[in-house]
Write an enzyme that holds these catalytic residues in place. Sequence first.
Site, PDB file in Angstrom:
ATOM      1  N   CYS A  70      36.955 -52.657 -15.288  1.00  0.00           N
ATOM      2  CA  CYS A  70      38.280 -52.206 -14.805  1.00  0.00           C
ATOM      3  C   CYS A  70      38.306 -51.613 -13.440  1.00  0.00           C
ATOM      4  O   CYS A  70      37.445 -51.111 -12.769  1.00  0.00           O
ATOM      5  CB  CYS A  70      38.430 -50.661 -15.806  1.00  0.00           C
ATOM      6  SG  CYS A  70      39.694 -49.749 -15.279  1.00  0.00           S
ATOM      7  N   CYS A 182      43.863 -56.068 -11.480  1.00  0.00           N
ATOM      8  CA  CYS A 182      43.538 -55.266 -12.584  1.00  0.00           C
ATOM      9  C   CYS A 182      43.101 -56.075 -13.535  1.00  0.00           C
ATOM     10  O   CYS A 182      43.865 -57.262 -14.008  1.00  0.00           O
ATOM     11  CB  CYS A 182      44.809 -54.471 -13.019  1.00  0.00           C
ATOM     12  SG  CYS A 182      44.954 -53.638 -14.813  1.00  0.00           S
TER      13      CYS A 182
HETATM   14  N1  DGL Z   1      42.286 -52.540 -16.485  1.00  0.00           N
HETATM   15  C1  DGL Z   1      42.158 -51.524 -15.698  1.00  0.00           C
HETATM   16  C2  DGL Z   1      42.192 -52.012 -14.414  1.00  0.00           C
HETATM   17  O1  DGL Z   1      41.651 -52.937 -13.974  1.00  0.00           O
HETATM   18  C3  DGL Z   1      42.841 -50.247 -15.871  1.00  0.00           C
HETATM   19  C4  DGL Z   1      44.294 -50.260 -16.156  1.00  0.00           C
HETATM   20  C5  DGL Z   1      44.841 -48.849 -16.737  1.00  0.00           C
HETATM   21  O2  DGL Z   1      44.426 -48.283 -17.519  1.00  0.00           O
HETATM   22  O3  DGL Z   1      45.766 -48.438 -15.926  1.00  0.00           O
HETATM   23  O4  DGL Z   1      42.426 -51.317 -13.356  1.00  0.00           O
END
Ligand code: DGL
Length: 265
Positions: A70, A182
Amino acid sequence: MRIGFFDSGIGGLTVLAEALRRLPDKDFLYMADTLHVPYGTKAEEDVKAYIFDTVGMMMYEGIDALVVACNTATSIAINELRERYSLPIVGMEPAVKPAVEMNRATGKRVLVFATPLTLQLPKYYALVSRVDDMGIVDSLPLPELVHYCESLQFDKAVMNEYFLSKLAGYDLNDYGIIVLGCTHYPFYKEILRELLPPHIEIVDGNVGTVKRLSALLNRYGIAGGGGNGDVRFMCSGHEPAYIDKMQRALAFLRERDALTETLPT
Ligand code: DGL
């Protein structure tokens, strides 16, 4: 040997799918913080507390290495996680550096898609200041996209309308690369591929992250396999329906990736 992958929701599965391709002799624990998804539109201090609670649960289950799959969580907590825990920890950051290098010859611009929180944190600012020596990087927060992804909204017409509205102010002829900053966003790779002009490359940091993981396991002397690609799923909300959703989403990604015959470098 079990490697923990952590994300707010299903986004980190796009990284896990790559790890299953490249490290098939490992077992995995995938944890989604379903009680608090999305992270990217919340306050930094709140998200930091969620991250430590969730990683604490994973440590309790027993993992030998951790991938913070993430970008938002990495920006907020990677340094403190490394201070607190001694196991190998791999984080993610938007692939701005390779994108700038890839565009060095053409001088075309780079557009980074990420969550609002990732783009406003000092780590992102530091990254861009360090690598964007030509001043070609622009950033576009997509606050709604994680919600669409978590609701499994993959309808082409709906998503095209969304992306076109977000890109309305941009002349895409000026851009050579879009960075998916993301881990949820690669679920939209095909939709974006069809929508964007063919000269625009779409890149994410997933392959690079798995390569770093592999190198780190070697450095710690724990690269030996012993597993067989077994994946155990957990979520902070303990919802069986969400476990099922994660299993289906991972199956979708693995089938899609299997269509790419050679491993992307
Ligand atoms: N998948 C995550 C990222 O790479 C977080 C997305 C979220 O929960 O806003 O930033």
